[in-house]
Scaffold this motif. Structure first.
Motif: not given
Length: 193
Positions: A150-153, A140-141, A89-96
């Motif tokens: 559990t590895t966040e990277m 960020t996955l 799972s994860g997230t994408y964070t944009d420039a804003d």
């Protein structure tokens, strides 16, 4: 006379060794971490060796916006326990600073044998991701394993049409997406003489 010569030789040896050994000691005290002392695997993907399972060359290969395939090599050493990749799972964070979720379609646990490795680029059933991301983004996955790791990277999104990644996106419809103009191989033109 012999004692004096031995004392002088010992003093000179100590005088020469101290500055040389002090350099390394001072560097270690100051916290310098030389590149030659670290593992390095040259690749476009990212690596994490902090857990039981090493995560090597992680990238999301994408043919079209909003979908991609996780390509990564998972490895354990001979002293580790067997483990399986059970979730991504994860997230994408944009420039804003706006974040949006990245989700994996359901997949069966992927076993990583003791002392072995698994390359997801060659897996029968790929790990497919969806979200509001496109080529060039950094996600960020979080990879979750059956042994509790559990590895966040950070993981880059790369184009399905570049040489190292060509055809690795196995998302539905990816094979029908035409390569952008700047990724196409120029056609060879025959010369007529």
């Amino acid at each position: 006379m012999q004692l004096r010569r031995s004392l002088v030789t010992a003093t000179v040896a100590v005088a020469l060794v101290l500055p040389l050994s002090a350099c390394g000691a001072v560097d270690r005290i100051r916290g310098f971490d030389y590149a030659t002392d670290r593992d390095y695997t040259p690749a476009a993907g990212t690596n994490d060796r902090s857990g039981n399972v090493d995560i090597l060359g992680a990238a999301v290969v994408s043919a079209a916006e909003g979908a991609g395939t996780l390509v990564v090599t998972l490895a354990t050493n001979e002293n580790a326990d067997a483990s399986s990749l059970t979730g991504v799972s994860g997230t994408y964070t944009d420039a804003d600073g706006n974040s949006s979720p990245v989700e994996a379609k359901q997949f069966a646990p992927i076993e990583v044998p003791v002392g072995g490795l698994v390359n997801l680029a060659e897996a029968d059933k790929p790990v497919l991701l969806t979200g509001e991301f496109s080529e060039g983004n950094m996600l960020t996955l979080t990879l979750t394993f059956s042994d509790g790791q559990t590895t966040e990277m950070p993981v880059p999104v790369v184009s399905n049409f570049t040489s190292d990644w060509t055809g690795l996106d196995r998302s539905p419809g990816a094979e029908d997406v035409e390569a952008p103009e700047d990724h196409r191989i120029p056609a060879e033109h025959g010369s007529s003489h």
